[in-house]
Design a protein around this motif. Structure first.
Motif, PDB file in Angstrom:
ATOM      1  N   VAL A  45       0.872  -1.204   0.062  1.00 16.84           N
ATOM      2  CA  VAL A  45      -0.039   0.060  -0.057  1.00 16.84           C
ATOM      3  C   VAL A  45       0.762   1.267  -0.035  1.00 16.84           C
ATOM      4  N   CYS A  46       0.579   2.036  -1.018  1.00 21.23           N
ATOM      5  CA  CYS A  46       1.478   3.303  -1.005  1.00 21.23           C
ATOM      6  C   CYS A  46       1.225   4.266   0.139  1.00 21.23           C
ATOM      7  N   LYS A  47       2.018   5.419   0.307  1.00 22.41           N
ATOM      8  CA  LYS A  47       1.691   6.132   1.374  1.00 22.41           C
ATOM      9  C   LYS A  47       0.282   7.142   1.178  1.00 22.41           C
ATOM     10  N   THR A  48       0.236   7.279  -0.268  1.00 22.76           N
ATOM     11  CA  THR A  48      -1.041   8.093  -0.475  1.00 22.76           C
ATOM     12  C   THR A  48      -2.425   7.308   0.006  1.00 22.76           C
ATOM     13  N   CYS A  49      -2.447   6.112  -0.323  1.00 24.14           N
ATOM     14  CA  CYS A  49      -3.360   5.242   0.062  1.00 24.14           C
ATOM     15  C   CYS A  49      -3.575   4.857   1.187  1.00 24.14           C
ATOM     16  N   ALA A  50      -2.455   4.948   2.128  1.00 26.44           N
ATOM     17  CA  ALA A  50      -2.380   4.348   3.512  1.00 26.44           C
ATOM     18  C   ALA A  50      -2.873   5.519   4.468  1.00 26.44           C
ATOM     19  N   SER A  51      -2.537   6.914   3.879  1.00 23.03           N
ATOM     20  CA  SER A  51      -3.139   8.056   4.775  1.00 23.03           C
ATOM     21  C   SER A  51      -4.572   8.707   4.063  1.00 23.03           C
ATOM     22  N   ARG A  52      -5.096   7.983   3.080  1.00 18.74           N
ATOM     23  CA  ARG A  52      -6.456   8.392   2.623  1.00 18.74           C
ATOM     24  C   ARG A  52      -7.760   8.297   3.817  1.00 18.74           C
ATOM     25  N   THR A  53      -8.273   9.444   3.880  1.00 18.36           N
ATOM     26  CA  THR A  53      -9.420   9.446   4.797  1.00 18.36           C
ATOM     27  C   THR A  53     -10.613   9.809   3.872  1.00 18.36           C
ATOM     28  N   TYR A  54     -11.714   9.349   4.555  1.00 19.56           N
ATOM     29  CA  TYR A  54     -13.127   9.463   4.179  1.00 19.56           C
ATOM     30  C   TYR A  54     -14.015  10.374   5.119  1.00 19.56           C
ATOM     31  N   GLN A  55     -14.836  11.304   4.531  1.00 21.67           N
ATOM     32  CA  GLN A  55     -15.644  11.940   5.590  1.00 21.67           C
ATOM     33  C   GLN A  55     -17.091  12.453   4.630  1.00 21.67           C
ATOM     34  N   ASP A  56     -18.024  12.196   5.399  1.00 16.13           N
ATOM     35  CA  ASP A  56     -19.405  12.397   4.961  1.00 16.13           C
ATOM     36  C   ASP A  56     -19.550  14.026   4.911  1.00 16.13           C
ATOM     37  N   GLY A  57     -20.036  14.260   3.651  1.00 15.57           N
ATOM     38  CA  GLY A  57     -20.202  15.942   3.468  1.00 15.57           C
ATOM     39  C   GLY A  57     -21.626  16.237   3.553  1.00 15.57           C
ATOM     40  N   SER A  58     -22.467  15.363   3.692  1.00 17.96           N
ATOM     41  CA  SER A  58     -24.025  15.782   3.895  1.00 17.96           C
ATOM     42  C   SER A  58     -24.395  16.428   5.139  1.00 17.96           C
ATOM     43  N   ASN A  59     -25.897  16.652   5.440  1.00 15.42           N
ATOM     44  CA  ASN A  59     -26.077  17.039   6.244  1.00 15.42           C
ATOM     45  C   ASN A  59     -27.226  16.225   7.075  1.00 15.42           C
ATOM     46  N   ASP A  60     -26.931  14.948   6.669  1.00 14.06           N
ATOM     47  CA  ASP A  60     -27.696  13.827   7.132  1.00 14.06           C
ATOM     48  C   ASP A  60     -27.136  13.252   8.405  1.00 14.06           C
ATOM     49  N   ILE A  61     -27.829  13.427   9.655  1.00 15.75           N
ATOM     50  CA  ILE A  61     -27.352  13.305  10.897  1.00 15.75           C
ATOM     51  C   ILE A  61     -27.425  11.771  11.140  1.00 15.75           C
ATOM     52  N   GLY A  62     -26.582  11.132  11.878  1.00 14.65           N
ATOM     53  CA  GLY A  62     -26.655   9.870  12.461  1.00 14.65           C
ATOM     54  C   GLY A  62     -26.061   8.806  11.338  1.00 14.65           C
ATOM     55  N   VAL A  63     -25.203   9.374  10.458  1.00 15.22           N
ATOM     56  CA  VAL A  63     -24.533   8.352   9.412  1.00 15.22           C
ATOM     57  C   VAL A  63     -22.986   8.328  10.030  1.00 15.22           C
ATOM     58  N   SER A  64     -22.391   7.255   9.461  1.00 17.91           N
ATOM     59  CA  SER A  64     -20.960   7.283   9.498  1.00 17.91           C
ATOM     60  C   SER A  64     -19.884   8.264   8.991  1.00 17.91           C
ATOM     61  N   PHE A  65     -18.917   8.441   9.305  1.00 14.37           N
ATOM     62  CA  PHE A  65     -17.921   9.253   8.706  1.00 14.37           C
ATOM     63  C   PHE A  65     -17.927  10.732   8.758  1.00 14.37           C
ATOM     64  N   LYS A  66     -18.676  11.189  10.089  1.00 12.36           N
ATOM     65  CA  LYS A  66     -18.908  12.509  10.232  1.00 12.36           C
ATOM     66  C   LYS A  66     -17.440  13.152  10.392  1.00 12.36           C
ATOM     67  N   SER A  67     -16.526  12.353  10.932  1.00  6.00           N
ATOM     68  CA  SER A  67     -15.330  13.122  11.176  1.00  6.00           C
ATOM     69  C   SER A  67     -14.412  12.053  10.137  1.00  6.00           C
ATOM     70  N   PRO A  68     -13.202  13.011   9.715  1.00  3.48           N
ATOM     71  CA  PRO A  68     -12.389  12.169   8.737  1.00  3.48           C
ATOM     72  C   PRO A  68     -11.852  10.826   9.411  1.00  3.48           C
ATOM     73  N   THR A  69     -12.180   9.848   8.427  1.00  3.46           N
ATOM     74  CA  THR A  69     -11.885   8.363   8.953  1.00  3.46           C
ATOM     75  C   THR A  69     -11.046   7.521   8.093  1.00  3.46           C
ATOM     76  N   ARG A  70      -9.980   7.087   8.758  1.00  2.00           N
ATOM     77  CA  ARG A  70      -9.059   6.021   7.578  1.00  2.00           C
ATOM     78  C   ARG A  70      -9.803   4.769   7.434  1.00  2.00           C
ATOM     79  N   ILE A  71      -9.785   4.286   6.025  1.00  3.43           N
ATOM     80  CA  ILE A  71     -10.103   2.954   5.870  1.00  3.43           C
ATOM     81  C   ILE A  71      -8.979   2.434   5.146  1.00  3.43           C
ATOM     82  N   ASP A  72      -9.046   1.125   5.205  1.00  2.00           N
ATOM     83  CA  ASP A  72      -7.924   0.436   4.624  1.00  2.00           C
ATOM     84  C   ASP A  72      -8.606   0.376   3.116  1.00  2.00           C
ATOM     85  N   PRO A  73      -7.526   0.292   2.193  1.00  2.00           N
ATOM     86  CA  PRO A  73      -7.807   0.550   0.707  1.00  2.00           C
ATOM     87  C   PRO A  73      -8.796  -0.647   0.226  1.00  2.00           C
ATOM     88  N   SER A  74      -8.438  -1.833   0.637  1.00  2.00           N
ATOM     89  CA  SER A  74      -9.227  -3.266   0.370  1.00  2.00           C
ATOM     90  C   SER A  74     -10.531  -3.201   1.021  1.00  2.00           C
TER      91      SER A  74
END
Length: 145
Positions: A45-74
């Protein structure tokens, strides 16, 4: 699912020229450059893939990824799809609560190519829904990203 499109040998327009095939110096240079690069099987896994984070950009309350979260690429495809399913479930609950009806819902997973390792990865998702409420004649379209 992982697709690798990395090419260890450099490509140039001069390769199109048939004369280059007969030029052993250029071929030796290409082989040497390819040997100096790390094969994709050794990269992991490259450094870019290893440090990638996901964050929800919606106003939908109660869903995951409201804060930046690192996910394994696979794991990203299934986790992003699961996250988008949370939006689908929330749309259905909101429609039932208001006495409305979900006309349609559409989930799209987005992909991108890592600039470092050239692997295709799931970069996010979008859920679109059309909900018809009993109090209005038209459709309200909500899009969550």
């Amino acid at each position: 699912m992982e697709i690798s499109i990395r090419n260890n040998a450099p490509y140039s327009n001069s390769i199109r020229n048939n004369n280059i095939r007969n030029n052993s110096n250029n071929i030796a240079n290409i082989v040497q450059e390819a040997r100096e690069k790390t094969p994709i099987s050794e990269v992991g896994v490259c450094k870019t893939c290893a440090s990638r984070t996901y964050q929800d950009g919606s106003n939908d309350i109660g869903v995951s990824f409201k804060s930046p979260t690192r996910i394994d690429p696979s794991s990203a495809p299934s986790l992003v799809a699961s996250h988008e399913q949370e939006h689908v479930a929330n749309n259905q609950r909101a429609a039932e609560k208001s006495g409305g009806e979900v006309i349609f819902q559409n989930v799209t997973l987005k992909t991108n190519i890592c600039p470092e390792c050239k692997r295709v990865y799931v970069s996010g998702g979008v859920t679109k829904a059309a909900v018809a409420s009993s109090s209005s004649k038209g459709n309200n379209v909500d899009a969550y990203a």
